[in-house]
Design an enzyme around this catalytic site. Structure first.
Site, mmCIF file in Angstrom:
data_model
loop_
_atom_site.group_PDB
_atom_site.id
_atom_site.type_symbol
_atom_site.label_atom_id
_atom_site.label_comp_id
_atom_site.label_asym_id
_atom_site.label_seq_id
_atom_site.Cartn_x
_atom_site.Cartn_y
_atom_site.Cartn_z
ATOM 1 N N GLY A 1 26.724 0.100 28.536
ATOM 2 C CA GLY A 1 28.014 0.743 28.783
ATOM 3 C C GLY A 1 29.089 0.312 27.811
ATOM 4 O O GLY A 1 29.989 1.096 27.479
ATOM 5 N N ASP A 2 29.025 -0.930 27.339
ATOM 6 C CA ASP A 2 30.028 -1.421 26.384
ATOM 7 C C ASP A 2 29.894 -0.795 25.003
ATOM 8 O O ASP A 2 30.856 -0.207 24.482
ATOM 9 C CB ASP A 2 29.951 -2.941 26.286
ATOM 10 C CG ASP A 2 30.647 -3.619 27.450
ATOM 11 O OD1 ASP A 2 31.702 -3.145 27.873
ATOM 12 O OD2 ASP A 2 30.129 -4.639 27.929
ATOM 13 N N PRO A 3 28.734 -0.904 24.338
ATOM 14 C CA PRO A 3 28.643 -0.298 23.002
ATOM 15 C C PRO A 3 28.780 1.211 23.008
ATOM 16 O O PRO A 3 29.280 1.789 22.031
ATOM 17 C CB PRO A 3 27.268 -0.745 22.492
ATOM 18 C CG PRO A 3 26.513 -1.185 23.688
ATOM 19 C CD PRO A 3 27.520 -1.673 24.672
ATOM 20 N N GLY B 1 32.241 1.752 22.765
ATOM 21 C CA GLY B 1 32.650 1.466 21.399
ATOM 22 C C GLY B 1 32.399 2.618 20.451
ATOM 23 O O GLY B 1 33.219 2.897 19.562
#
Length: 403
Positions: A172-174, A177
């Site tokens: 979910g983070d990258p 990004g």
């Protein structure tokens, strides 16, 4: 710097993964990225929280090195007036600011968007949060597992009847990004084609980035009233498909995604009769009889070593792949030939392996140049060289915990 974004300057005051990943993507293509962290105090606290997350080697954070590649790093406490003053001198030199504090945090420090645009009227501000700048959840903490769960990914990532499961890495983070970098480039293109336009704010909610990635889920429920249920290693859209164990114990993922691929598979295994069978005449029919077809695939793959199965299927034009570990990725001849994993300079270990630049531009390619640096590695260069602070002034600011 080289690449299509050479000359672009990005000030990255974000933490952990989503914001820093967006900044690193811009750095891959030539942007000059300056990473800002809190100074590390005598109690060891400070710096990007990502530095504390494993894995570590000799006490050095490997994940941080990978996520923050292609950056310079300074330490600066934006909560202190002296830190805000230095920030105000730095900001006019930059085109893009990336931050991921909870909504209102920068405002409380006197760094609201009006103040930022007063310092740099053309500034593109990327605000990365879990749930956006508005709405009932805007003040909630945001982490990858929350984005994945809220967006519906965790619900479908499991076998039927089993508990929900997160991916083995916080994607979910990258993913947030990637959308962040895309948003920055869209804003910069607008600025380039409309030179008189003012700066722009980008409200990136990482949960919404995950929703965008899972684009079929909303329309499926909206139009059919269907809850998208988990299928494990099966496939909700095509059959036969699944993860199968080869004769040597290794795992292979297989998918007959189109009619042509299914027919090629049938020809390869000498089962042309399946093509004429009404139960398998279309993908819709095959989905109804997926278990029977998967059993045929399992028997065929299970009768040979995985490399042989992959070679035969690939040469026949059938979609198949081994289920790789990170060791397998680094040893794969295709990835080696394309340099999909590259080595970058690192101040602690000489060089380290990181993914290459994606995608590959023919005329202005990007480059992975260096791993993430130590906290404040470029303080003297930026505060001394750029802002003209003497060694004595820098030492005093360090004693006061400003840098």
């Amino acid at each position: 710097m080289s690449g299509p974004l050479a000359g672009l300057r990005v000030l990255d005051i974000s933490n952990v993964i989503a914001g820093p990943f967006a900044a690193a993507l811009l750095g891959d293509f030539g942007a000059d990225v300056l990473k800002v962290e809190l100074p590390v105090g005598t109690d060891g606290r400070g710096g990007d929280a990502l530095r504390a997350l494993p894995p570590h080697k000799d006490g050095k954070p490997l994940l941080w090195k990978a996520v923050n590649r292609n950056k310079r790093a300074v330490t600066l406490d934006l909560r202190k007036p002296a830190g805000q003053a230095l920030f105000g001198r730095l900001l006019p030199r930059f085109d893009v600011l990336i931050e991921n504090y909870r909504p209102g945090t920068l405002d409380r420090w006197g760094l609201d968007k009006a103040a930022l645009w007063k310092l740099q009227p053309k500034l593109v501000i990327l605000r990365v949060t879990g749930f956006g700048q508005t709405g009932p959840y805007s003040s909630y903490a945001g982490f990858a597992r929350l984005f994945e769960a809220y967006a519906g990914l965790t619900y479908v990532t499991r076998a039927p009847g089993e508990p929900p499961m997160h991916p083995g890495y916080p994607i979910g983070d990258p993913i947030g990004g990637v959308f962040g970098a895309f948003g920055v480039l869209a804003a910069l293109l607008h600025r380039a084609t409309h030179p008189d336009s003012p700066g722009q704010e980008i409200d990136l909610a990482c949960t919404e980035a995950m929703l965008r990635l899972l684009e079929v889920l909303p329309i499926e429920y909206d139009q059919l009233g269907q809850v998208h249920e988990p299928v494990g290693n099966g496939n909700a859209y095509v059959a036969p498909a699944g993860v199968f164990r080869a004769g040597d114990g290794e795992w292979v993922t297989f998918s007959a995604a189109t009619q042509n691929v299914f027919e090629r598979f049938c020809a390869l295994i000498g089962r042309g009769d399946l093509i004429a069978d009404a139960r398998y005449s279309s993908n819709q029919q095959r989905m109804k009889n997926c278990a029977d077809l998967n059993a045929i695939v399992a028997d065929w793959i299970g009768a040979r070593p995985y490399r042989e199965a992959i070679r035969e299927l690939s040469e026949a034009g059938v979609a198949v792949a081994p289920v790789y570990s990170n060791r397998d990725v680094l040893e794969d001849p295709h990835f080696r030939a394309r340099e999909s994993i590259t080595r970058v300079a690192d101040e602690d270990f000489g060089s380290v392996a990181v993914p290459g630049v994606v995608p590959r531009l023919s005329a202005t390619p990007g480059e992975a140049r260096s791993a993430g640096p130590a906290p404040g590695a470029h303080n003297a260069e930026i505060f001394g060289g750029w802002l003209g602070l003497s060694d004595e002034e820098q030492a005093a600011l360090a004693r006061d915990g400003v840098i």
